[in-house]
Design an enzyme around this catalytic site. Structure first.
Site, PDB file in Angstrom:
ATOM      1  N   HIS A 181     -23.337   0.213  42.689  1.00  0.00           N
ATOM      2  CA  HIS A 181     -22.523   1.044  41.768  1.00  0.00           C
ATOM      3  C   HIS A 181     -23.148   1.213  40.307  1.00  0.00           C
ATOM      4  O   HIS A 181     -23.249   2.264  39.822  1.00  0.00           O
ATOM      5  CB  HIS A 181     -21.010   0.826  41.644  1.00  0.00           C
ATOM      6  CG  HIS A 181     -20.289   0.962  42.928  1.00  0.00           C
ATOM      7  ND1 HIS A 181     -19.159   1.856  43.064  1.00  0.00           N
ATOM      8  CD2 HIS A 181     -20.312   0.325  44.180  1.00  0.00           C
ATOM      9  CE1 HIS A 181     -18.725   1.839  44.180  1.00  0.00           C
ATOM     10  NE2 HIS A 181     -19.430   0.735  44.770  1.00  0.00           N
ATOM     11  N   ASP A 224     -16.622   6.047  38.018  1.00  0.00           N
ATOM     12  CA  ASP A 224     -16.524   5.557  39.532  1.00  0.00           C
ATOM     13  C   ASP A 224     -15.353   6.160  40.184  1.00  0.00           C
ATOM     14  O   ASP A 224     -14.209   6.011  39.878  1.00  0.00           O
ATOM     15  CB  ASP A 224     -16.726   4.167  39.720  1.00  0.00           C
ATOM     16  CG  ASP A 224     -17.187   3.646  40.957  1.00  0.00           C
ATOM     17  OD1 ASP A 224     -16.393   4.339  41.871  1.00  0.00           O
ATOM     18  OD2 ASP A 224     -18.079   3.245  41.117  1.00  0.00           O
TER      19      ASP A 224
END
Length: 463
Positions: A17, A116
């Site tokens: 990520h 995110d």
């Protein structure tokens, strides 16, 4: 062109990520935008300060509680996952408003929060303070669509029958139940809470001001077209990898900049430089996958039996699973490291194929660098990515497990030989080179993905 625009980027501190979101941060900073990157947990690395610049600064949300480590296969697994998920939410809801209010009071108000997609509640914090919110999906468009349909109830669990195309008409008919993300096929087991956590990211489709997906239009044309037709605020912004491997537009942008592991760069380069073009198998299963002892043994001897040189990333936590004295007996045919600079390795002329777990970042990197793959998916979205690699993009060979779930050494040996010297090796290489060219076109000036990235300022700032 300098601007007073300030964007906050919220990142989960998992390597898969960190990489795309940090790369995206560098890209918008290259347009003169100030970026504050906030990690949802402290990062124990000295690389943060070294990667700051005039326009990019880093902050970390402090630990709320020190969570107890629970073995992955323990009976407490489900409760542990649920506790981590709830702790993350509490921390973000507590600290993100304080960070945003602090920026405003210091004369540097944030205009957009890019977060995110898994931390969907960050949008609610931003909205409460009158700030725009953009969700960043670190997975493929097709996986995002699968999770969306599961969340909306148009695809129901448990999945019925082998084919799922009746529920997902945009998914190629070759997709079967076993090609779904692993958590989908374990929806009532130890990962049930993780699946709920993942599915909740689909809430972003209904509330986020912009949806950013780390893919490019020509890679997943049907799914992207469907998304845009239903949600015009969807933007493809991939592949989010350092500029020097694509358009070379950002000077010295050769790596992501922050790694949770220390790469053995010099050792890898010196070893690869001694090898002939296209002869090396690069093997890596990413930052999270954990193979069992028997699987590690089979993989080790499969690599040896292929008679190809190999560079194998085995994290320090996994080293004890290697056969006794294995690393010391390779006699130059193999190099085992705890971590490596993956982009540099994939770009090296000596590498002939990539034995991979099919994480989305690794998949995009291999496609963007024209490297054929030997695929051995483990969990999460990896089975779906593997299906795309082998049967849609046709740039890889699939390793099949036995009835016991173990990929045997003979299967590893055969798959590697097929990718490097077998009858299909030229076809695989040609297809990989084709996708490399399409990835470069996607980020080139005027290319659809790069145009979307350029337009991010207008899209999420309301200009």
């Amino acid at each position: 062109m300098a601007t007073k625009t300030h964007v906050l980027v919220l990142i989960l501190p998992v390597q898969g990520h960190i990489n795309p979101l940090l790369q995206f941060s560098k890209l918008i900073a290259s347009k003169g935008i100030k970026v504050t990157v906030v990690f949802t947990n402290p990062i124990e690395t000295t690389s943060l300060a070294g990667n700051e610049s005039e326009l990019i600064k880093f902050e970390c949300i402090p630990e709320r509680i020190k969570e107890k480590e629970v073995p992955e296969n323990s009976a407490q697994n489900q409760d542990a996952h649920e506790a981590r998920i709830q702790s993350l939410k509490v921390k973000v809801l507590e600290h993100l408003p304080l960070i945003l209010e602090g920026k405003a009071s210091s004369g540097e108000p944030v205009k957009v929060v890019v977060y995110d997609s898994l931390v969907h509640y960050a949008y609610d914090v931003a909205k409460e303070l009158g700030i725009q919110g953009a969700a960043f999906f670190t997975q493929s468009a097709i996986v995002s669509a699968i999770f969306y349909h599961l969340h909306e109830g148009t695809l129901r669990l448990p999945l019925q029958g082998e084919s799922i195309t009746g529920s997902l008409p945009l998914v190629p008919s070759i997709f079967k139940q076993q090609d779904m993300p692993s958590f989908v096929n374990d929806s009532t087991g130890a990962y049930a809470s993780i699946l709920r956590f993942i599915l909740d990211q689909s809430l972003n489709f209904h509330k986020a001001d912009c949806l950013l997906i780390n893919t490019f239009d020509t890679l997943e044309p049907q799914i992207v077209s469907w998304m845009v037709s239903h949600y015009p605020n969807v933007k493809t912004i991939g592949p989010s990898i350092p500029s020097m491997y694509l358009d070379k537009r950002m000077e010295d942008d050769k790596d992501y900049g922050i790694t949770l592991f220390k790469p053995e760069t010099q050792a890898c380069k010196q070893w690869l430089d001694k090898k002939s073009s296209g002869t090396v198998v690069y093997a890596s299963f990413g930052s999270l996958a954990s193979l069992g002892d028997e699987q590690m043994t089979e993989l080790a001897w499969g690599l040896v039996n292929s008679q190809c040189d190999f560079l194998w990333v085995v994290r320090a936590s996994e080293e004890s699973k290697l056969p006794r004295n294995f690393a010391s007996e390779l006699a130059g045919k193999g190099l085992i490291v705890n971590w490596c600079p993956q982009l540099e390795v994939l770009a090296h002329d000596a590498v002939g194929c990539f034995l991979t777990h099919c994480g989305w970042n690794s998949t995009l990197e291999a496609l963007s660098l024209g490297v054929p793959m030997v695929v051995m998916p483990q969990l999460s979205d990896q089975p779906t990515n593997a299906k795309l690699i082998v049967d849609v993009w046709q740039t890889g060979v699939r390793l099949l497990s036995g009835e016991d779930g173990i990929v045997k050494r003979g299967e590893v040996e055969t798959g590697i030989k097929e990718a490097i010297v077998g009858d299909r090796s030229i076809e695989l290489k040609n297809n990989a080179v084709k996708w490399k060219q399409l990835a470069k076109e996607a980020v080139r000036e005027g290319g659809s993905s790069y145009a979307n990235t350029e337009g991010i300022v207008a899209s999420i700032l309301g200009n």
